[in-house]
Design a protein around this motif. Structure first.
Motif, PDB file in Angstrom:
ATOM      1  N   THR A 107       0.852  -1.189   0.000  1.00  0.00           N
ATOM      2  CA  THR A 107       0.000   0.000   0.000  1.00  0.00           C
ATOM      3  C   THR A 107       0.883   1.233   0.000  1.00  0.00           C
ATOM      4  O   THR A 107       1.761   1.380   0.859  1.00  0.00           O
ATOM      5  CB  THR A 107      -0.919   0.028   1.227  1.00  0.00           C
ATOM      6  OG1 THR A 107      -1.730  -1.159   1.236  1.00  0.00           O
ATOM      7  CG2 THR A 107      -1.816   1.254   1.213  1.00  0.00           C
ATOM      8  N   LEU A 108       0.659   2.120  -0.979  1.00  0.00           N
ATOM      9  CA  LEU A 108       1.337   3.416  -1.040  1.00  0.00           C
ATOM     10  C   LEU A 108       0.447   4.438  -0.342  1.00  0.00           C
ATOM     11  O   LEU A 108      -0.710   4.622  -0.717  1.00  0.00           O
ATOM     12  CB  LEU A 108       1.583   3.822  -2.485  1.00  0.00           C
ATOM     13  CG  LEU A 108       2.154   5.229  -2.704  1.00  0.00           C
ATOM     14  CD1 LEU A 108       3.584   5.312  -2.188  1.00  0.00           C
ATOM     15  CD2 LEU A 108       2.095   5.611  -4.182  1.00  0.00           C
ATOM     16  N   VAL A 109       0.984   5.101   0.678  1.00  0.00           N
ATOM     17  CA  VAL A 109       0.256   6.140   1.402  1.00  0.00           C
ATOM     18  C   VAL A 109       0.905   7.474   1.069  1.00  0.00           C
ATOM     19  O   VAL A 109       2.096   7.685   1.344  1.00  0.00           O
ATOM     20  CB  VAL A 109       0.285   5.893   2.922  1.00  0.00           C
ATOM     21  CG1 VAL A 109      -0.504   6.982   3.647  1.00  0.00           C
ATOM     22  CG2 VAL A 109      -0.277   4.517   3.250  1.00  0.00           C
ATOM     23  N   ALA A 110       0.135   8.383   0.475  1.00  0.00           N
ATOM     24  CA  ALA A 110       0.621   9.722   0.121  1.00  0.00           C
ATOM     25  C   ALA A 110      -0.090  10.742   1.008  1.00  0.00           C
ATOM     26  O   ALA A 110      -1.322  10.829   0.991  1.00  0.00           O
ATOM     27  CB  ALA A 110       0.366  10.015  -1.352  1.00  0.00           C
ATOM     28  N   THR A 111       0.680  11.521   1.781  1.00  0.00           N
ATOM     29  CA  THR A 111       0.116  12.499   2.713  1.00  0.00           C
ATOM     30  C   THR A 111       0.695  13.866   2.404  1.00  0.00           C
ATOM     31  O   THR A 111       1.921  14.040   2.359  1.00  0.00           O
ATOM     32  CB  THR A 111       0.437  12.121   4.168  1.00  0.00           C
ATOM     33  OG1 THR A 111      -0.003  10.780   4.412  1.00  0.00           O
ATOM     34  CG2 THR A 111      -0.239  13.065   5.133  1.00  0.00           C
ATOM     35  N   SER A 112      -0.187  14.855   2.164  1.00  0.00           N
ATOM     36  CA  SER A 112       0.287  16.204   1.849  1.00  0.00           C
ATOM     37  C   SER A 112       0.771  16.899   3.117  1.00  0.00           C
ATOM     38  O   SER A 112       0.444  16.512   4.234  1.00  0.00           O
ATOM     39  CB  SER A 112      -0.832  17.019   1.197  1.00  0.00           C
ATOM     40  OG  SER A 112      -1.834  17.330   2.155  1.00  0.00           O
ATOM     41  N   ARG A 113       1.561  17.947   2.901  1.00  0.00           N
ATOM     42  CA  ARG A 113       2.047  18.755   4.019  1.00  0.00           C
ATOM     43  C   ARG A 113       1.182  20.001   4.225  1.00  0.00           C
ATOM     44  O   ARG A 113       1.564  20.911   4.954  1.00  0.00           O
ATOM     45  CB  ARG A 113       3.506  19.150   3.757  1.00  0.00           C
ATOM     46  CG  ARG A 113       4.440  17.954   3.732  1.00  0.00           C
ATOM     47  CD  ARG A 113       5.881  18.366   3.481  1.00  0.00           C
ATOM     48  NE  ARG A 113       6.093  18.868   2.138  1.00  0.00           N
ATOM     49  CZ  ARG A 113       6.347  18.096   1.085  1.00  0.00           C
ATOM     50  NH1 ARG A 113       6.398  16.774   1.232  1.00  0.00           N
ATOM     51  NH2 ARG A 113       6.543  18.622  -0.103  1.00  0.00           N
ATOM     52  N   THR A 114       0.039  20.051   3.559  1.00  0.00           N
ATOM     53  CA  THR A 114      -0.840  21.214   3.637  1.00  0.00           C
ATOM     54  C   THR A 114      -1.806  21.073   4.804  1.00  0.00           C
ATOM     55  O   THR A 114      -1.921  20.034   5.433  1.00  0.00           O
ATOM     56  CB  THR A 114      -1.642  21.354   2.334  1.00  0.00           C
ATOM     57  OG1 THR A 114      -2.416  20.171   2.148  1.00  0.00           O
ATOM     58  CG2 THR A 114      -0.702  21.544   1.152  1.00  0.00           C
ATOM     59  N   THR A 115      -2.520  22.162   5.075  1.00  0.00           N
ATOM     60  CA  THR A 115      -3.594  22.150   6.062  1.00  0.00           C
ATOM     61  C   THR A 115      -4.865  22.617   5.367  1.00  0.00           C
ATOM     62  O   THR A 115      -4.907  23.737   4.855  1.00  0.00           O
ATOM     63  CB  THR A 115      -3.282  23.075   7.238  1.00  0.00           C
ATOM     64  OG1 THR A 115      -2.058  22.642   7.842  1.00  0.00           O
ATOM     65  CG2 THR A 115      -4.388  23.026   8.276  1.00  0.00           C
ATOM     66  N   PRO A 116      -5.928  21.805   5.297  1.00  0.00           N
ATOM     67  CA  PRO A 116      -5.989  20.425   5.810  1.00  0.00           C
ATOM     68  C   PRO A 116      -5.172  19.476   4.937  1.00  0.00           C
ATOM     69  O   PRO A 116      -4.892  19.770   3.785  1.00  0.00           O
ATOM     70  CB  PRO A 116      -7.474  20.101   5.739  1.00  0.00           C
ATOM     71  CG  PRO A 116      -7.978  20.928   4.606  1.00  0.00           C
ATOM     72  CD  PRO A 116      -7.202  22.218   4.642  1.00  0.00           C
ATOM     73  N   LYS A 117      -4.833  18.352   5.486  1.00  0.00           N
ATOM     74  CA  LYS A 117      -4.004  17.386   4.786  1.00  0.00           C
ATOM     75  C   LYS A 117      -4.824  16.624   3.747  1.00  0.00           C
ATOM     76  O   LYS A 117      -5.998  16.352   3.941  1.00  0.00           O
ATOM     77  CB  LYS A 117      -3.375  16.394   5.768  1.00  0.00           C
ATOM     78  CG  LYS A 117      -2.331  17.001   6.694  1.00  0.00           C
ATOM     79  CD  LYS A 117      -1.698  15.930   7.559  1.00  0.00           C
ATOM     80  CE  LYS A 117      -0.628  16.520   8.470  1.00  0.00           C
ATOM     81  NZ  LYS A 117       0.476  17.129   7.706  1.00  0.00           N
ATOM     82  N   GLN A 118      -4.153  16.291   2.671  1.00  0.00           N
ATOM     83  CA  GLN A 118      -4.702  15.352   1.696  1.00  0.00           C
ATOM     84  C   GLN A 118      -4.013  14.001   1.922  1.00  0.00           C
ATOM     85  O   GLN A 118      -2.809  13.949   2.183  1.00  0.00           O
ATOM     86  CB  GLN A 118      -4.422  15.809   0.269  1.00  0.00           C
ATOM     87  CG  GLN A 118      -5.138  17.060  -0.157  1.00  0.00           C
ATOM     88  CD  GLN A 118      -4.726  17.445  -1.567  1.00  0.00           C
ATOM     89  OE1 GLN A 118      -4.268  18.553  -1.813  1.00  0.00           O
ATOM     90  NE2 GLN A 118      -4.876  16.518  -2.502  1.00  0.00           N
TER      91      GLN A 118
END
Length: 481
Positions: free
Chosen positions: A225-236
């Motif tokens: 599983t590839l988990v991609a998490t943004s550094r923005t607020t709110p997070k993607q």
């Protein structure tokens, strides 16, 4: 304000420009200012200044003026092109001048393209206005004057970061323990990590591929599983999966609720590589080299067994071979030397054997010649003894008969009749015969049926065996007293 002699049109790449957002890569783009002579007569320009609004507000284009790379091109209606000098002036303005200096003719239909590359777009969405100062004249010798124009462009609110895509392995089918490589496409504005059974791994920034450590190489079908998490607020956050299949999977345990269908099962290592092959009539067990194998178990409970042979677990154990005529027990596997059967009790309808012996090596033994039965001592060929409370026989053939001890008398059977001997010697010495009476012949009176009665006073001779016929006679050729 004097109208400009030239027309100014603005384009961007991408269109529209997106404002930069906190926590993600800065939004960048290119601004194109197209300068055209749309009039009926030639115009003569000396310089064109473009003032860029600098800052992070809604009306600003960029927060970093120094990163912008300017350039310019002059193009004619015939299609020829030549460079234009574009250089920064101060902290917020670019100035374009002709290549040779002085004023330059721009005929109707000719144009200039002033390009501002690597523009870091300001953080707030809104309209940014580029202010143009055109220094030009309508004739070659006419007086130059400044003319002004305002050219707007739109900055939109940043869109959601595009989700990563195309998460896939280089090879979808591998052998157990083979190294694999997973790849994907995605934005630098995500932090990436890989989840796999028993662990996870963080992917370095800017990398779009990953391989597990050798110890974590797949041994069975494995889903990553590839988990991609943004550094923005709110997070993607996005999740992508891919599966790698393994040709010969290694399983810790296997539970099947309805059954397993397979042509064969084999061990994993060379030392344990025996194979069970399922045939139409049952199962065939073979060694790792393909020869007939063996089954080792603490206990086997079956209704019947079909086998060439059965042997013990150790190398020197005996074996049981199944032949057309019955069962052959050998002393060790692969030999022809007959072995021994140990049992607490054996029940047979019949036994065929060359000999039978007690448990010890020096016990007596019985052999079975064609003539009958031989009883032997110990391990040799000497005659042995038969001990019994009673023997009921149709006949006895023997050289002699003796009491239970060596001192007892014995009877031998010479050709002439019967010899009674004293005990305690191997040389026949006449012994005594003790009887209540002696019947010479079992026949009626007148046919030799007289008998002798033995009593304390001596003996009496009668005419018949029951004494009813009176006294009989003694006849002898001689008498020695």
């Amino acid at each position: 304000m004097t109208l400009t002699l030239l027309t100014y049109t603005l384009m961007t790449d991408p269109t529209p420009l997106e404002a930069s957002a906190a926590g993600r890569s800065p939004s960048t783009g290119t601004v194109y200012l197209i300068v055209t002579n749309t009039g009926r007569q030639a115009a003569f320009w000396h310089s064109i200044q473009v003032q860029v609004p600098v800052g992070n507000g809604a009306g600003h284009l960029t927060s970093d003026f120094k990163k912008i790379k300017p350039k310019g091109v002059y193009g004619t209606r015939s299609g020829s092109q030549s460079p234009v000098n574009v250089k920064p002036q101060g902290s917020d303005t670019f100035q374009a001048t002709a290549q040779g200096g002085g004023r330059t003719r721009l005929d109707p239909g000719d144009h200039l393209v002033l390009t501002l590359e690597n523009v870091t777009v300001a953080a707030a969405a809104g309209v940014a206005v580029l202010r143009v100062t055109e220094n030009s004249s309508s004739t070659q010798a006419g007086q130059l004057s400044n003319r002004y124009a305002a050219v707007p462009l739109m900055k939109t609110t940043p869109k959601e970061i595009p989700a990563p895509r195309d998460f896939r392995p280089d090879d979808t089918m591998v052998n157990a323990g083979t190294n694999i490589v997973l790849r994907w496409e995605g934005s630098d504005d995500f932090n990436y990590k890989i989840l796999f059974p028993g662990g996870q791994a963080t992917v370095p920034q800017g990398v779009r591929s990953w391989s597990p450590a050798a110890a974590d190489a797949p041994k069975r079908a494995t889903t990553y599983t590839l988990v991609a998490t943004s550094r923005t607020t709110p997070k993607q956050e996005h999740f992508l999966t891919t599966t790698v299949e393994v040709r010969d999977p290694v399983l810790e345990t296997l539970t099947a609720t309805t059954g397993i269908s397979t042509p064969w099962v084999q061990g994993t290592a060379s030392a344990t590589g025996g194979r069970v092959t399922f045939t139409g009539t049952g199962a065939a067990i073979s060694t790792n080299s393909g020869g007939p194998g063996s089954v080792t178990a603490d206990k086997v409970n079956v209704q019947w067994v079909t086998a060439y042979a059965v042997t013990g677990p150790a190398g020197g154990d005996g074996s049981i071979a199944f032949r057309g005529g019955g069962v052959a027990i050998t002393s060790s596997a692969g030999t022809t030397q007959l072995g021994t059967v140990f049992a607490d009790k054996a029940e047979f309808n019949g036994v065929r054997t060359e000999w039978v012996q007690g448990r010890s090596h020096d016990d007596g033994w019985i052999s079975f010649p064609k003539e009958g039965l031989n009883v032997r001592r110990g391990s040799g060929q000497d005659w042995g003894n038969v001990f019994a409370d009673k023997a009921d026989l149709n006949g006895v053939n023997t050289r002699w008969v003796q009491g239970r001890t060596a001192a007892d008398g014995w009877i031998s059977f010479p050709t002439s009749g019967l010899q009674v001997s004293r005990g305690g010697t191997d040389t026949p010495t006449q012994g005594n015969v003790y009887a209540e009476s002696i019947c010479a012949r079992d026949a009626p009176y007148g046919q030799g049926g007289g008998w002798i009665n033995l009593h304390d006073e001596g003996m009496t001779v009668y005419l018949s065996k029951n004494g009813s016929n009176g006294l009989g006679s003694v006849t002898a050729s001689g008498f020695n007293r």
